[in-house]
Design a protein around this motif. Structure first.
Motif, PDB file in Angstrom:
ATOM      1  N   MET A   1      -4.605 -61.437   4.995  1.00 14.85           N
ATOM      2  CA  MET A   1      -3.824 -60.997   3.866  1.00 14.85           C
ATOM      3  C   MET A   1      -2.353 -60.921   4.269  1.00 14.85           C
ATOM      4  O   MET A   1      -2.008 -60.425   5.332  1.00 14.85           O
ATOM      5  CB  MET A   1      -4.335 -59.636   3.392  1.00 14.85           C
ATOM      6  CG  MET A   1      -3.577 -59.084   2.238  1.00 14.85           C
ATOM      7  SD  MET A   1      -4.309 -57.516   1.761  1.00 14.85           S
ATOM      8  CE  MET A   1      -3.898 -57.528   0.071  1.00 14.85           C
ATOM      9  N   ALA A   2      -1.490 -61.436   3.444  1.00 10.95           N
ATOM     10  CA  ALA A   2      -0.055 -61.462   3.731  1.00 10.95           C
ATOM     11  C   ALA A   2       0.553 -60.065   3.570  1.00 10.95           C
ATOM     12  O   ALA A   2       0.162 -59.302   2.697  1.00 10.95           O
ATOM     13  CB  ALA A   2       0.653 -62.435   2.803  1.00 10.95           C
ATOM     14  N   GLU A   3       1.499 -59.778   4.438  1.00 11.88           N
ATOM     15  CA  GLU A   3       2.221 -58.504   4.392  1.00 11.88           C
ATOM     16  C   GLU A   3       3.710 -58.785   4.321  1.00 11.88           C
ATOM     17  O   GLU A   3       4.185 -59.788   4.860  1.00 11.88           O
ATOM     18  CB  GLU A   3       1.914 -57.667   5.626  1.00 11.88           C
ATOM     19  CG  GLU A   3       0.483 -57.230   5.739  1.00 11.88           C
ATOM     20  CD  GLU A   3       0.240 -56.392   6.975  1.00 11.88           C
ATOM     21  OE1 GLU A   3       1.219 -55.969   7.624  1.00 11.88           O
ATOM     22  OE2 GLU A   3      -0.931 -56.173   7.298  1.00 11.88           O
ATOM     23  N   THR A   4       4.440 -57.910   3.670  1.00 10.07           N
ATOM     24  CA  THR A   4       5.901 -58.045   3.632  1.00 10.07           C
ATOM     25  C   THR A   4       6.536 -56.901   4.412  1.00 10.07           C
ATOM     26  O   THR A   4       6.016 -55.788   4.451  1.00 10.07           O
ATOM     27  CB  THR A   4       6.441 -58.028   2.185  1.00 10.07           C
ATOM     28  OG1 THR A   4       6.136 -56.771   1.587  1.00 10.07           O
ATOM     29  CG2 THR A   4       5.858 -59.151   1.373  1.00 10.07           C
ATOM     30  N   LEU A  67      15.973 -58.302   1.401  1.00  3.75           N
ATOM     31  CA  LEU A  67      15.380 -59.482   2.029  1.00  3.75           C
ATOM     32  C   LEU A  67      14.142 -59.034   2.782  1.00  3.75           C
ATOM     33  O   LEU A  67      14.213 -58.144   3.622  1.00  3.75           O
ATOM     34  CB  LEU A  67      16.376 -60.136   2.981  1.00  3.75           C
ATOM     35  CG  LEU A  67      15.906 -61.349   3.743  1.00  3.75           C
ATOM     36  CD1 LEU A  67      15.620 -62.499   2.783  1.00  3.75           C
ATOM     37  CD2 LEU A  67      16.951 -61.764   4.764  1.00  3.75           C
ATOM     38  N   SER A  68      13.022 -59.638   2.436  1.00  2.71           N
ATOM     39  CA  SER A  68      11.761 -59.274   3.088  1.00  2.71           C
ATOM     40  C   SER A  68      11.193 -60.491   3.805  1.00  2.71           C
ATOM     41  O   SER A  68      11.315 -61.606   3.353  1.00  2.71           O
ATOM     42  CB  SER A  68      10.747 -58.789   2.050  1.00  2.71           C
ATOM     43  OG  SER A  68      11.205 -57.616   1.427  1.00  2.71           O
ATOM     44  N   GLU A  69      10.550 -60.197   4.925  1.00  4.80           N
ATOM     45  CA  GLU A  69       9.827 -61.229   5.672  1.00  4.80           C
ATOM     46  C   GLU A  69       8.354 -61.131   5.314  1.00  4.80           C
ATOM     47  O   GLU A  69       7.807 -60.039   5.209  1.00  4.80           O
ATOM     48  CB  GLU A  69      10.016 -61.037   7.160  1.00  4.80           C
ATOM     49  CG  GLU A  69      11.435 -61.212   7.639  1.00  4.80           C
ATOM     50  CD  GLU A  69      11.588 -60.975   9.128  1.00  4.80           C
ATOM     51  OE1 GLU A  69      10.566 -60.837   9.840  1.00  4.80           O
ATOM     52  OE2 GLU A  69      12.741 -60.926   9.572  1.00  4.80           O
ATOM     53  N   ILE A  70       7.738 -62.277   5.104  1.00  6.14           N
ATOM     54  CA  ILE A  70       6.319 -62.310   4.794  1.00  6.14           C
ATOM     55  C   ILE A  70       5.564 -62.797   6.036  1.00  6.14           C
ATOM     56  O   ILE A  70       5.856 -63.866   6.570  1.00  6.14           O
ATOM     57  CB  ILE A  70       6.033 -63.244   3.594  1.00  6.14           C
ATOM     58  CG1 ILE A  70       6.774 -62.735   2.378  1.00  6.14           C
ATOM     59  CG2 ILE A  70       4.535 -63.342   3.338  1.00  6.14           C
ATOM     60  CD1 ILE A  70       6.679 -63.644   1.177  1.00  6.14           C
ATOM     61  N   ASN A  71       4.625 -62.009   6.470  1.00  4.94           N
ATOM     62  CA  ASN A  71       3.808 -62.337   7.660  1.00  4.94           C
ATOM     63  C   ASN A  71       2.415 -62.672   7.236  1.00  4.94           C
ATOM     64  O   ASN A  71       1.833 -62.139   6.372  1.00  4.94           O
ATOM     65  CB  ASN A  71       3.782 -61.170   8.646  1.00  4.94           C
ATOM     66  CG  ASN A  71       5.179 -60.842   9.151  1.00  4.94           C
ATOM     67  OD1 ASN A  71       5.982 -61.715   9.370  1.00  4.94           O
ATOM     68  ND2 ASN A  71       5.426 -59.568   9.334  1.00  4.94           N
TER      69      ASN A  71
END
Length: 71
Positions: A1-4, A67-71
């Protein structure tokens, strides 16, 4: 599942500098970097109003850019 994960936040204040020869508004902005990611909308509005009180032109908009990074 992707996290921000929020990685950067900036605050942009937009000021009205009158109108041009065609009657269009002249808007100029000032951007502030390194805004605390935990700052609430109320915190940013209060700070923006304090800054706007030091400027001769009326403030017309407050914009927060995250600005968010998606992992």
């Amino acid at each position: 599942m992707a996290e921000t994960m929020l990685s950067k936040s900036t605050l942009r204040l937009v000021f009205n500098h009158g109108v041009d020869t065609k009657g269009q508004p002249i808007l100029k902005s000032k951007t502030f970097s390194n805004i605390d990611e935990m700052a609430t909308a109320t915190n940013l509005q209060t700070a923006s109003q304090a800054i706007a009180a030091l400027v001769e032109k009326p403030m017309v908009m407050i914009v927060r850019n995250d600005l968010s990074e998606i992992n």
